[in-house]
Design a protein around this motif. Sequence first.
Motif, short mmCIF file in Angstrom:
data_model
loop_
_atom_site.label_atom_id
_atom_site.label_comp_id
_atom_site.label_asym_id
_atom_site.label_seq_id
_atom_site.Cartn_x
_atom_site.Cartn_y
_atom_site.Cartn_z
N PRO A 153 41.82 20.59 37.23
CA PRO A 153 42.20 22.00 37.07
C PRO A 153 42.17 22.73 38.41
O PRO A 153 41.29 22.50 39.23
N LEU A 154 43.13 23.62 38.60
CA LEU A 154 43.18 24.37 39.85
C LEU A 154 42.13 25.47 39.86
O LEU A 154 41.91 26.13 38.84
N PRO A 155 41.47 25.70 41.00
CA PRO A 155 40.54 26.83 41.08
C PRO A 155 41.29 28.14 41.00
O PRO A 155 42.44 28.24 41.44
N PHE A 156 40.66 29.17 40.43
CA PHE A 156 41.31 30.46 40.30
C PHE A 156 41.24 31.23 41.60
O PHE A 156 40.23 31.20 42.31
N TYR A 157 42.31 31.93 41.90
CA TYR A 157 42.38 32.76 43.11
C TYR A 157 41.54 34.02 42.90
O TYR A 157 41.57 34.62 41.81
N ASP A 158 40.81 34.42 43.91
CA ASP A 158 39.95 35.60 43.83
C ASP A 158 40.83 36.86 43.71
O ASP A 158 41.57 37.21 44.62
N LYS A 159 40.71 37.53 42.57
CA LYS A 159 41.54 38.71 42.33
C LYS A 159 41.21 39.85 43.29
O LYS A 159 42.01 40.77 43.47
N ASN A 160 40.01 39.82 43.86
CA ASN A 160 39.61 40.89 44.78
C ASN A 160 40.19 40.71 46.18
O ASN A 160 40.04 41.58 47.04
N SER A 161 40.83 39.56 46.41
CA SER A 161 41.45 39.32 47.72
C SER A 161 42.66 40.25 47.91
O SER A 161 43.26 40.72 46.94
N ASP A 162 42.99 40.49 49.16
CA ASP A 162 44.15 41.33 49.46
C ASP A 162 45.43 40.65 48.98
O ASP A 162 45.52 39.41 48.96
N GLY A 195 49.67 29.91 45.13
CA GLY A 195 49.22 30.15 43.75
C GLY A 195 50.28 29.80 42.73
O GLY A 195 51.47 30.07 42.93
N PHE A 196 49.83 29.21 41.60
CA PHE A 196 50.73 28.82 40.52
C PHE A 196 50.29 29.51 39.23
O PHE A 196 49.11 29.45 38.86
N VAL A 197 51.24 30.12 38.54
CA VAL A 197 50.94 30.65 37.20
C VAL A 197 50.87 29.50 36.21
O VAL A 197 49.98 29.43 35.36
N ASP A 198 51.81 28.56 36.30
CA ASP A 198 51.87 27.40 35.41
C ASP A 198 51.41 26.15 36.16
O ASP A 198 51.30 26.16 37.39
N ASP A 199 51.17 25.09 35.41
CA ASP A 199 50.79 23.82 36.05
C ASP A 199 51.90 23.38 37.00
O ASP A 199 53.07 23.31 36.58
N PRO A 200 51.59 23.08 38.24
CA PRO A 200 52.65 22.69 39.19
C PRO A 200 53.18 21.29 38.89
O PRO A 200 52.42 20.32 38.88
N VAL A 220 45.99 26.98 44.11
CA VAL A 220 45.07 27.77 43.29
C VAL A 220 45.83 28.28 42.07
O VAL A 220 47.07 28.32 42.05
N ARG A 221 45.06 28.68 41.06
CA ARG A 221 45.65 29.25 39.84
C ARG A 221 45.69 30.76 39.96
O ARG A 221 44.73 31.39 40.41
N ILE A 222 46.83 31.36 39.62
CA ILE A 222 46.94 32.81 39.54
C ILE A 222 47.41 33.18 38.14
O ILE A 222 48.01 32.36 37.44
N ASP A 223 47.11 34.39 37.71
CA ASP A 223 47.54 34.80 36.37
C ASP A 223 48.81 35.64 36.46
O ASP A 223 49.26 36.04 37.53
#
Length: 610
Positions: A153-162, A195-200, A220-223
Amino acid sequence: MKILKIENDALKMVATAMGKAEMFASLNKDSLMKIATRAKLCQYDSQEVIFKQNDPSETFFMLIKGEVSILHHHKSSDGMIELGRIKPNSIIGEIGLLLNEPRTATVHATQKTLILKFDRALFEYMFEHIPAFGPSVSQNLARRVQQLSKNIPLPFYDKNSDLPSPEILEMLPLDFVIRHRVLPLKATQNVLSIGFVDDPSSRVLRAVRSFLPSMELQMVRIDNELFDNVLGSQAGVKEWSASAEKPEEDEKKSLDKSSPKLDTLLKRMVAEGASDLHLSAGQVPHWRIDGEIQDIADTKKIGAEEVFELLDPVMDERSKKEFSDHNDTDFIYPVFETGRFRVNLFRDDLGIGAVFRFIPTKILSFEQLGLPQILKKLSDHPKGLVLITGPTGSGKSTTLAAMIDYINTTRRAHIVTMEDPIEYVHISKRSLINQREVGRHTNSFSSALRAAFREDPDIVLVGELRDSETISLAIETANTGHLVFGTLHTNSAISALDRIIDSFPPDQQSRVRVGLCDSLKGIVAQVLCKCIGGGRAAALEVLVVNTAVANLVREEKINQIKSTMQTGKAQGNMLMNEDLAKLVRRKKVDYNEALSKAEDKDDFVKRMQQ
């Protein structure tokens, strides 16, 4: 579709083929024969649809001969996305039948194809009357689940990042980003966080690597929320469009001159990550993805004059006249908010054809391209001649663009380029840049070089050193206090020297050698190799010219330069086979791929054995 009889030899052939498929591999010969007599053997012609997305799942299929393409249509896209191709001994559509759900994709034949068709009644018969079939199906499904569970599974991207800057977003075309819901997020040296919304899928990853051939990817995973926020924040920002480089000129061209049907194909080409689009009379359109030519799914054959009809509205009068006089022409076609395309229009025995090469709008840095630091040193010279050489499609233009952009960013200078046609568009930063196109702004490279003496340049780029006159002028320009970049079509640094000298008559070659000794600073030879897992990597050979090399050129001892390169690695010299071997050892490039690119194959084999 044509239904064929399954009897005698055909029956044996079908039963044997079934035994090669995972679903039927555990069944005995008698069971296979029972199933084969109840199935339907269907023959499909090229481009014939087997089933369509959203059709009810009342059958499943086994591919016996040929190939089929899997296509998916998403509500947000204009056309079909090809998910992949399936080879013989594969089962298609059994999941939909088991779950009683509509088809999730369209499947069509890419060539004449033999398929075995099983309806729902036969599926139920196999469960009821062939005891080994149920466990075989269960095992087949379990293997699929096991394969899926191995995906990390891809790690989630930190939403607090710029949010990513426009400069980072430019690394991928907007059409591709929207189609595949993928975002470039952050770049450090040659490492890109993406970042990928879906599985790459492997196809999407290969496409990303084709756009950014030498960059390492950190996935990384993004929503959906982050993806939509980034697209919303960049809406209307010109930096994220192909027209960013010269908005006034290119946007006007795209709006004033357009070909809607052609534009649709080119947008789809970019969205699918293809580097080239081929339109040939009497054939379906093709494109090049990850270095391989493929026909484009769900397209029709092109008529003898159809290519010209597509291009006629967007060609200027110069290109039309050149095509009329010489039966081929080159020009650039910009498509608004999609990209710039280098076009070659030509005639062949079937009619008119064209090839479109996508030109990325983002100029990557040395670090992002993975180029050695010696190229910076060559770019820092105040004067002299620097040659970039390699076969067609080896990335010479991309390397030169990085060198010019580096100078543009670090020096206050006047840069004049002469290109045929202009590919990468530069905006003046610290430097002032003028880009001239042969045919539009000047008659030839040689005439542009003569004019350059009156244009107060510091740096001159010559798109191609085609003839002795252009080469002579380039050497003269370098010897009069200018830094000159030029390209040649040779496979090595040493062969570039031979090519330059042999372009002149014997009685002039001594003078040319002296001119090279005084002006030449370095030669970079490169080839592009397919990477393991998709994308391309450049292998380089670098000759740094010092006093010893200059003396060898003057004394007609060019064959001794290779040994000087081997002992002068501290100065930045590199041999092609050394770089190819590095790519293999780093597991970026397959051994056979590297071997195919090596000019001295015996030497490469020895290096790999060390």
